[in-house]
Design a protein around this motif. Structure first.
Motif, PDB file in Angstrom:
ATOM      1  N   SER A   9       0.845  -1.186   0.000  1.00 26.55           N
ATOM      2  CA  SER A   9       0.000   0.000   0.000  1.00 26.55           C
ATOM      3  C   SER A   9       0.881   1.236   0.000  1.00 26.55           C
ATOM      4  O   SER A   9       1.970   1.233   0.575  1.00 26.55           O
ATOM      5  N   ASN A  10       0.389   2.310  -0.639  1.00 20.92           N
ATOM      6  CA  ASN A  10       1.127   3.574  -0.582  1.00 20.92           C
ATOM      7  C   ASN A  10       0.494   4.527   0.430  1.00 20.92           C
ATOM      8  O   ASN A  10       0.798   5.718   0.446  1.00 20.92           O
ATOM      9  N   ALA A  11      -0.385   4.012   1.286  1.00 21.62           N
ATOM     10  CA  ALA A  11      -1.048   4.836   2.298  1.00 21.62           C
ATOM     11  C   ALA A  11      -0.112   5.121   3.465  1.00 21.62           C
ATOM     12  O   ALA A  11       0.738   4.299   3.827  1.00 21.62           O
ATOM     13  N   GLU A  12      -0.286   6.300   4.066  1.00 21.53           N
ATOM     14  CA  GLU A  12       0.545   6.654   5.221  1.00 21.53           C
ATOM     15  C   GLU A  12       0.238   5.756   6.404  1.00 21.53           C
ATOM     16  O   GLU A  12       1.138   5.344   7.141  1.00 21.53           O
ATOM     17  N   LEU A  13      -1.036   5.440   6.616  1.00 19.39           N
ATOM     18  CA  LEU A  13      -1.431   4.495   7.654  1.00 19.39           C
ATOM     19  C   LEU A  13      -1.800   3.181   6.987  1.00 19.39           C
ATOM     20  O   LEU A  13      -2.768   3.102   6.232  1.00 19.39           O
ATOM     21  N   SER A  14      -1.019   2.150   7.252  1.00 16.13           N
ATOM     22  CA  SER A  14      -1.243   0.856   6.611  1.00 16.13           C
ATOM     23  C   SER A  14      -1.119  -0.253   7.646  1.00 16.13           C
ATOM     24  O   SER A  14      -0.087  -0.376   8.320  1.00 16.13           O
ATOM     25  N   ARG A  17       1.603  -2.629   6.706  1.00 14.27           N
ATOM     26  CA  ARG A  17       2.929  -2.215   7.192  1.00 14.27           C
ATOM     27  C   ARG A  17       3.108  -2.674   8.634  1.00 14.27           C
ATOM     28  O   ARG A  17       4.173  -3.167   9.017  1.00 14.27           O
ATOM     29  N   GLU A  37       9.094   0.162   0.909  1.00 15.75           N
ATOM     30  CA  GLU A  37       7.867   0.875   0.570  1.00 15.75           C
ATOM     31  C   GLU A  37       7.702   1.018  -0.939  1.00 15.75           C
ATOM     32  O   GLU A  37       8.664   0.873  -1.704  1.00 15.75           O
ATOM     33  N   ASP A  39       5.552   3.789  -1.978  1.00 13.10           N
ATOM     34  CA  ASP A  39       4.754   5.010  -1.978  1.00 13.10           C
ATOM     35  C   ASP A  39       5.194   6.053  -3.005  1.00 13.10           C
ATOM     36  O   ASP A  39       4.435   6.970  -3.322  1.00 13.10           O
ATOM     37  N   GLU A  40       6.430   5.941  -3.531  1.00 15.35           N
ATOM     38  CA  GLU A  40       6.917   6.939  -4.478  1.00 15.35           C
ATOM     39  C   GLU A  40       7.117   6.373  -5.884  1.00 15.35           C
ATOM     40  O   GLU A  40       7.771   6.997  -6.724  1.00 15.35           O
ATOM     41  N   GLN A  55      13.212   4.393  -5.831  1.00 16.23           N
ATOM     42  CA  GLN A  55      12.530   3.327  -5.104  1.00 16.23           C
ATOM     43  C   GLN A  55      12.476   2.036  -5.911  1.00 16.23           C
ATOM     44  O   GLN A  55      12.630   0.934  -5.355  1.00 16.23           O
TER      45      GLN A  55
END
Length: 405
Positions: A9-14, A17, A37, A39-40, A55
């Protein structure tokens, strides 16, 4: 074992993770897990270049060298996230790091299903041409009601869930051991030992084989010396302190960069004849072809092969024994080094007399060798000014613990 964990997931809250961080902590004595990650990573575009993304380069290099991969996937509209799908597309188009790589799929979601449908899709994707991963069958770890699954410390609170995760992870470890035997080394490309090209850190305009390379190169780039401070990862030292620190090491240390230029040795002995791998000041800066110019062609091929397997990521180190007089076990360890994006940065070589350490260990523990005093160990020719290595059987140690050396 070294595994890579991919947050799907690219979510900040996962919660996926969180799941990977729990796996990392809970199984730290069984394997090392590095969490990466996505996310980028840009949306996949076949007209783009995967190498433009830091990344993606990091993922490629880390997956290539890992013993196995754990992917923690969320479930978005009954399938995996667009970010994870795009990542796998990038890593199955021009490059294929998942090929023949053991992969375990896990997942966490808010509801009871625990990413079951997403995991089914992900397994199909990982089996697709261009990906060709070895996905662990069965062992579906589905963490439902993820919001309530973890406590404040990030631990999974339900003991039965933890027990099932342990069951799945232990099966994955066994799976990796089996699949690793099927691993095919990458084809080796010819190594440029003559340093005909350059890299970003190459000091241009000075012949690498110039015996005064260190002085001329230092003057050209304004290299610091003396009591000038250098900020390191975990400390600040002066150049003189770094020099003293390296010279005090009970090893002979060398460094050759990824351009195959021999840049440094710690001059552990002022007299080259007393060194296990004889080196002289004029060799600093030399082409590796010059450092090894006294070796026959077959040994030069061994030099290229060792560099090649380290550069390819097939191995992180190569160890070798060089034939030496009785009482000396001339041990060479060639360790790959890596840039921040995980790509090959050169070789750190450590040379030492293992016999001294073995004698100390046996005396300190009250053990002794069975069948002789000088064991020999399997080795392979490697890039050293000290020459090639020999191979032979390993010796056992007579001890109540049943240990071996």
């Amino acid at each position: 074992m070294k595994f890579v964990g991919i947050v799907g997931s690219n979510a900040e809250l996962s919660y996926n993770r969180k799941l990977l961080h729990f796996i990392k902590k809970h199984f730290e004595e069984q394997f090392e897990l590095e969490i990466l990650e996505i996310d980028e990573i840009p949306l996949f575009n076949p007209d783009g270049n995967w190498h433009d993304s830091f990344q993606l380069r990091l993922l490629y290099n880390k997956i290539t060298r890992a013993d196995g991969v754990i992917i923690a996937t969320p479930e978005h509209n009954h399938t995996i996230s667009a970010a994870l799908k795009s990542t796998i597309e990038w890593l199955s188009y021009d490059v294929h790091p998942f090929e023949d790589k053991p992969v375990m799929v896990v997942g966490a979601s808010y509801y009871d299903q625990g990413t079951s449908r997403a995991q089914i899709h992900l397994r199909k994707i990982l089996d697709a041409p261009g990906v060709n991963a070895y996905v662990l069958p069965g062992n579906e770890f589905l963490l439902g009601k993820a919001k309530q699954a973890f406590n404040d410390k990030g631990d999974i609170v339900d003991a039965g869930t933890v027990n099932f995760l342990e069951f799945c992870m232990n099966n994955f470890i066994k799976y990796v051991e089996v699949v690793s035997k099927l691993k095919k080394p990458k084809p080796l490309t010819p190594e440029d030992l003559d340093v005909t090209g350059s890299i970003s850190t190459t000091i241009e305009g000075i012949d690498p084989d110039d015996p005064d390379w260190v002085e001329k190169a230092a003057e050209k780039v304004g290299a610091v010396s003396g009591d000038t401070y250098v900020k390191l990862d975990h400390g600040i030292l002066t150049v003189n302190q770094i020099d003293m620190f390296l010279k005090a090491m009970p090893f002979e240390l060398t460094y050759a960069d990824d351009n195959n230029q021999f840049l440094y040795y710690n001059n552990a002995h002022e007299n080259p004849d007393s060194m296990l791998a004889k080196r002289v000041p004029s060799q600093s800066g030399n082409r590796l072809s010059t450092v090894h110019n006294s070796l026959p062609p077959a040994r030069i091929k061994n030099v290229e092969r060792v560099i090649g397997v380290l550069r390819n990521g097939d191995q992180e180190y190569v160890r070798a024994i060089v034939p030496s007089p009785e009482g000396i076990i001339n041990t060479h360890n060639y360790q790959a080094m890596y840039y921040p994006d995980g790509s090959y940065a050169g070789i750190n070589e450590i040379v030492f007399n293992f016999q001294e350490w073995l004698d100390w260990y046996l005396q300190a523990t009250g053990q002794h060798l069975v069948g002789g005093n000088t064991p020999t160990m399997p080795g392979t020719g490697a890039p050293s000014a000290g020459g090639p290595s020999a191979s032979g059987p390993s010796a056992s140690v007579d001890a109540t613990s049943g240990a071996s050396a």
